[in-house]
Design a protein around this motif. Structure first.
Motif, PDB file in Angstrom:
ATOM      1  N   GLY A 195       0.791  -1.224   0.000  1.00 27.07           N
ATOM      2  CA  GLY A 195       0.000   0.000   0.000  1.00 27.07           C
ATOM      3  C   GLY A 195       0.819   1.267   0.000  1.00 27.07           C
ATOM      4  O   GLY A 195       0.285   2.364   0.193  1.00 27.07           O
ATOM      5  N   GLY A 196       2.124   1.159  -0.216  1.00 28.90           N
ATOM      6  CA  GLY A 196       2.988   2.333  -0.212  1.00 28.90           C
ATOM      7  C   GLY A 196       3.200   2.892  -1.612  1.00 28.90           C
ATOM      8  O   GLY A 196       2.606   2.431  -2.596  1.00 28.90           O
ATOM      9  N   SER A 197       4.046   3.876  -1.703  1.00 31.43           N
ATOM     10  CA  SER A 197       4.352   4.493  -2.994  1.00 31.43           C
ATOM     11  C   SER A 197       5.736   5.124  -2.944  1.00 31.43           C
ATOM     12  O   SER A 197       6.292   5.361  -1.860  1.00 31.43           O
ATOM     13  CB  SER A 197       3.308   5.558  -3.350  1.00 31.43           C
ATOM     14  OG  SER A 197       3.338   6.616  -2.396  1.00 31.43           O
ATOM     15  N   CYS A 198       6.283   5.390  -4.110  1.00 35.14           N
ATOM     16  CA  CYS A 198       7.610   5.997  -4.205  1.00 35.14           C
ATOM     17  C   CYS A 198       7.593   7.028  -5.319  1.00 35.14           C
ATOM     18  O   CYS A 198       7.044   6.784  -6.404  1.00 35.14           O
ATOM     19  CB  CYS A 198       8.654   4.914  -4.490  1.00 35.14           C
ATOM     20  SG  CYS A 198      10.331   5.566  -4.713  1.00 35.14           S
ATOM     21  N   LYS A 199       8.164   8.182  -5.032  1.00 33.70           N
ATOM     22  CA  LYS A 199       8.262   9.251  -6.022  1.00 33.70           C
ATOM     23  C   LYS A 199       9.709   9.727  -6.096  1.00 33.70           C
ATOM     24  O   LYS A 199      10.410   9.783  -5.078  1.00 33.70           O
ATOM     25  CB  LYS A 199       7.371  10.438  -5.631  1.00 33.70           C
ATOM     26  CG  LYS A 199       5.892  10.113  -5.461  1.00 33.70           C
ATOM     27  CD  LYS A 199       5.221   9.884  -6.792  1.00 33.70           C
ATOM     28  CE  LYS A 199       3.713   9.649  -6.600  1.00 33.70           C
ATOM     29  NZ  LYS A 199       3.032   9.408  -7.887  1.00 33.70           N
ATOM     30  N   GLN A 200      10.140  10.062  -7.292  1.00 33.62           N
ATOM     31  CA  GLN A 200      11.471  10.635  -7.478  1.00 33.62           C
ATOM     32  C   GLN A 200      11.347  11.964  -8.186  1.00 33.62           C
ATOM     33  O   GLN A 200      10.458  12.160  -9.025  1.00 33.62           O
ATOM     34  CB  GLN A 200      12.370   9.677  -8.273  1.00 33.62           C
ATOM     35  CG  GLN A 200      12.744   8.431  -7.498  1.00 33.62           C
ATOM     36  CD  GLN A 200      13.706   7.531  -8.241  1.00 33.62           C
ATOM     37  OE1 GLN A 200      13.470   7.184  -9.390  1.00 33.62           O
ATOM     38  NE2 GLN A 200      14.805   7.162  -7.584  1.00 33.62           N
ATOM     39  N   SER A 219      -0.056  -1.270  11.132  1.00 34.61           N
ATOM     40  CA  SER A 219      -0.608  -1.551   9.799  1.00 34.61           C
ATOM     41  C   SER A 219      -1.619  -0.501   9.363  1.00 34.61           C
ATOM     42  O   SER A 219      -2.066  -0.515   8.209  1.00 34.61           O
ATOM     43  CB  SER A 219      -1.277  -2.933   9.802  1.00 34.61           C
ATOM     44  OG  SER A 219      -2.332  -2.971  10.768  1.00 34.61           O
ATOM     45  N   GLU A 220      -1.968   0.404  10.270  1.00 32.08           N
ATOM     46  CA  GLU A 220      -2.988   1.406   9.954  1.00 32.08           C
ATOM     47  C   GLU A 220      -2.420   2.809   9.725  1.00 32.08           C
ATOM     48  O   GLU A 220      -3.176   3.733   9.418  1.00 32.08           O
ATOM     49  CB  GLU A 220      -4.022   1.460  11.097  1.00 32.08           C
ATOM     50  CG  GLU A 220      -4.729   0.133  11.342  1.00 32.08           C
ATOM     51  CD  GLU A 220      -5.693   0.217  12.506  1.00 32.08           C
ATOM     52  OE1 GLU A 220      -5.766   1.293  13.144  1.00 32.08           O
ATOM     53  OE2 GLU A 220      -6.373  -0.785  12.792  1.00 32.08           O
ATOM     54  N   ALA A 245      -3.226   8.104  18.004  1.00 35.61           N
ATOM     55  CA  ALA A 245      -4.472   8.548  17.369  1.00 35.61           C
ATOM     56  C   ALA A 245      -4.765   7.770  16.092  1.00 35.61           C
ATOM     57  O   ALA A 245      -5.788   8.010  15.442  1.00 35.61           O
ATOM     58  CB  ALA A 245      -4.394  10.037  17.056  1.00 35.61           C
ATOM     59  N   LYS A 246      -3.859   6.851  15.731  1.00 33.88           N
ATOM     60  CA  LYS A 246      -3.980   6.080  14.486  1.00 33.88           C
ATOM     61  C   LYS A 246      -4.158   7.006  13.289  1.00 33.88           C
ATOM     62  O   LYS A 246      -5.008   6.774  12.419  1.00 33.88           O
ATOM     63  CB  LYS A 246      -5.146   5.088  14.583  1.00 33.88           C
ATOM     64  CG  LYS A 246      -4.947   4.029  15.661  1.00 33.88           C
ATOM     65  CD  LYS A 246      -6.095   3.035  15.689  1.00 33.88           C
ATOM     66  CE  LYS A 246      -5.861   1.973  16.760  1.00 33.88           C
ATOM     67  NZ  LYS A 246      -6.974   0.974  16.813  1.00 33.88           N
ATOM     68  N   ALA A 247      -3.332   8.050  13.264  1.00 37.06           N
ATOM     69  CA  ALA A 247      -3.397   9.047  12.186  1.00 37.06           C
ATOM     70  C   ALA A 247      -2.105   9.026  11.387  1.00 37.06           C
ATOM     71  O   ALA A 247      -1.013   9.182  11.940  1.00 37.06           O
ATOM     72  CB  ALA A 247      -3.624  10.442  12.776  1.00 37.06           C
ATOM     73  N   SER A 248      -2.217   8.788  10.094  1.00 35.96           N
ATOM     74  CA  SER A 248      -1.044   8.785   9.224  1.00 35.96           C
ATOM     75  C   SER A 248      -0.518  10.199   9.030  1.00 35.96           C
ATOM     76  O   SER A 248      -1.223  11.194   9.282  1.00 35.96           O
ATOM     77  CB  SER A 248      -1.410   8.177   7.870  1.00 35.96           C
ATOM     78  OG  SER A 248      -1.747   6.811   7.997  1.00 35.96           O
TER      79      SER A 248
END
Length: 287
Positions: A195-200, A219-220, A245-248
């Motif tokens: 569920g991740g991502s990568c940017k360059q 995991s949240e 707080a389970k906040a990304s």
């Protein structure tokens, strides 16, 4: 000819001569007449100039007052203020830089313990750097990160706090480079599966930067980070989640790349690269 003048005319002529002699006797000597005249002329010229200047001042004051009155009488939003000089006068107050009260922590690592033993001048230098960094990051990052404050015993740590109580840890590290690569390649397949991502991106000056959005702490929740090589240093910036707080982290990779690419942020990085405040690392931060 004098024989033809009557006695009465002779007396009249004598009276006139005496009156003239008396008048001349009151005047200064002939050689003093010119300086006196010059002095008097200068005084008259000075008085004339003063009178003229006073008249001009009165007129100018009346015109200025009238223009200000007319301007103030209209819409206040349209009031035109005179241009200010680039050099403040002694009576102008200079606004101080915003100050963020540092968050105190009890030292738990060797680096934090070492900072407590730094000379006062060095601690002050680091504290001033953190103040500038906190204020600038507050401007460059989204409002959702909250008010950013420095952590007092760790030059690379900051904290974002928002009104609902969420707290996000922020890392801004500029550390002398180790022997690792300049940047990571994007592990797109493995990252996407989680569920991740990568940017360059390429920052000003041709600097290659990589940003990751990955699951962190649980995991949240997810964090967002960016890293790149600058001069002789490895730069690492990370916005960590609030696990309680389970906040990304409320920052996308695009937003973080835009923040670190700002010229003001790179100025801070350049200073930290030229005046190191952290020990040389042997591994890439965040790796």
């Amino acid at each position: 000819m004098n024989d033809n003048i009557t006695e009465e005319d002779r007396r009249s002529a004598l009276l006139v001569r005496n009156a003239m002699d008396s008048a001349v006797a009151e005047l200064p000597a002939p050689h003093d007449l010119v300086p006196a005249a010059v002095t008097q002329g200068r005084r008259r010229k000075t008085r004339a100039r003063l009178a003229t200047a006073a008249g001009i001042t009165c007129v100018a004051g009346a015109v200025l007052f009238g223009s200000l009155t007319l301007t103030a009488g209209g819409d206040a939003d349209r009031t035109v203020r005179p241009a200010t000089s680039s050099t403040p006068s002694p009576h102008q107050s200079v606004q101080p830089e915003p100050y963020r009260t540092p968050i105190h922590i009890d030292p738990t690592s060797d680096d934090e313990r070492a900072m407590t033993n730094l000379p006062p001048t060095e601690r002050k230098r680091r504290a001033q750097f953190q103040q500038k960094a906190a204020v600038l990051l507050d401007k460059l990052l989204p409002d959702a990160v909250g008010l950013i404050r420095p952590v007092d015993l760790d030059v690379s740590r900051y904290q974002g706090e928002i009104t609902d109580g969420k707290v996000f840890t922020i890392i801004f590290s500029v550390r002398p480079s180790g022997d690792g690569p300049d940047s990571k390649h994007c592990p797109s397949a493995a990252l996407a599966a989680k569920g991740g991502s990568c940017k360059q991106a390429t920052l000003p000056g041709g600097i290659k930067a990589t940003s990751l959005r990955v699951i962190t702490d649980s995991s949240e929740t997810m964090s967002t980070d960016v890293h790149f090589r600058y001069g002789r240093s490895d730069v690492y910036v990370s916005i960590e989640p609030d696990v309680n707080a389970k906040a990304s982290a409320p920052v996308t990779s695009e937003e973080l790349l835009a923040a670190v690419g700002d010229s003001r942020f790179l100025d801070l990085v350049r200073y930290a690269d030229e005046h190191p405040m952290q020990k040389k690392q042997t591994t890439i931060a965040g790796g």
